[in-house]
Scaffold this motif. Sequence first.
Motif, short mmCIF file in Angstrom:
data_model
loop_
_atom_site.label_atom_id
_atom_site.label_comp_id
_atom_site.label_asym_id
_atom_site.label_seq_id
_atom_site.Cartn_x
_atom_site.Cartn_y
_atom_site.Cartn_z
N ALA A 197 24.40 -46.84 7.29
CA ALA A 197 25.85 -46.66 7.40
C ALA A 197 26.21 -45.88 8.67
CB ALA A 197 26.39 -45.95 6.17
N THR A 255 20.59 -52.65 -0.57
CA THR A 255 21.12 -52.48 -1.92
C THR A 255 20.47 -53.47 -2.88
OG1 THR A 255 23.21 -51.68 -1.02
CG2 THR A 255 23.22 -52.44 -3.32
N ALA A 300 26.56 -54.28 7.87
CA ALA A 300 26.84 -54.66 6.48
C ALA A 300 25.70 -55.48 5.89
CB ALA A 300 28.15 -55.42 6.39
N PHE A 301 25.16 -56.43 6.64
CA PHE A 301 24.08 -57.27 6.12
C PHE A 301 22.85 -56.42 5.78
CE2 PHE A 301 20.41 -60.10 6.64
CZ PHE A 301 20.72 -61.03 5.66
N GLU A 302 22.53 -55.48 6.65
CA GLU A 302 21.39 -54.60 6.40
C GLU A 302 21.62 -53.75 5.15
OE1 GLU A 302 21.21 -55.72 10.69
OE2 GLU A 302 22.78 -55.24 9.27
N ARG A 303 22.83 -53.22 5.01
CA ARG A 303 23.14 -52.40 3.83
C ARG A 303 23.11 -53.23 2.55
NH1 ARG A 303 27.41 -50.72 7.01
NH2 ARG A 303 28.91 -51.14 5.36
N ILE A 304 23.61 -54.46 2.61
CA ILE A 304 23.57 -55.34 1.44
C ILE A 304 22.12 -55.66 1.07
CG2 ILE A 304 24.08 -57.68 0.63
CD1 ILE A 304 26.72 -57.44 2.28
N ARG A 306 24.16 -48.03 14.61
CA ARG A 306 24.79 -49.16 15.29
C ARG A 306 23.68 -49.90 16.02
NH1 ARG A 306 30.11 -49.34 16.07
NH2 ARG A 306 29.92 -50.47 18.02
N THR A 365 19.92 -47.01 3.13
CA THR A 365 21.29 -47.53 3.09
C THR A 365 22.25 -46.49 3.67
OG1 THR A 365 20.79 -48.86 1.15
CG2 THR A 365 23.11 -48.43 1.59
N TRP A 418 16.60 -54.97 10.88
CA TRP A 418 16.55 -55.46 9.51
C TRP A 418 15.10 -55.53 9.02
CZ3 TRP A 418 14.36 -59.68 7.12
CH2 TRP A 418 14.80 -59.97 5.83
N SER A 435 28.83 -53.07 12.87
CA SER A 435 28.69 -53.06 11.42
C SER A 435 27.30 -53.53 11.02
CB SER A 435 29.74 -53.97 10.79
OG SER A 435 29.47 -54.13 9.42
#
Length: 176
Positions: free
Chosen positions: A146, A164, A157-161, A149, A142, A104, A155
């Motif tokens: 995706a 974004t 998801a927190f990194e992608r959020i 790993r 982003t 992150w 997942s």
Amino acid sequence: AVAAAVFTFFNPDLREAGARAAVMAGVTAVFLLGAWLLVRRHLRFSAEAVGALGVVFLVLTVVSALAALPTGMDAEFIGAVVTLVAGAGMTVLGVRVGLRGWLWSGLVALVLVPPMLAAPDGRAPAMVAGFLASAAAASALTALAARLRAGASGSLAFERITLTLLQAVAVLAALW
């Protein structure tokens, strides 16, 4: 960790920025190595906590080292390049070692590099270009996140959020 930071920054005997940076680099190395060893022992929660401290001390080390640069060197440019290298390194190590905090932090650092490179210019076109490049970097990272790993859960998801949100902030800053 707090004792090391207080000792380094408030100790009247450490007036020289180079000595301060060297102490910080040593503490940083201990935290980063400790996190890696804890992951190898399958102590993931402890590894994430120690690894996060390592990242904080990495930032403090860079700030201390930049203060030690000789007059005339472009500290802002060097800081951006170091952020790029550290961000890439933390991203790669985060994936390889499996520490989400490192991943992150590395991704966030990579997104921050373009505005850091544009900031010394100070003119609006350079800043707009820096923020748009940051938004593009966030978009590319982003897509990369995706596919990656790291850590116990696959997942990211927190990194992608986070990426974004950084992308949206960069676009808004470019429009501002």
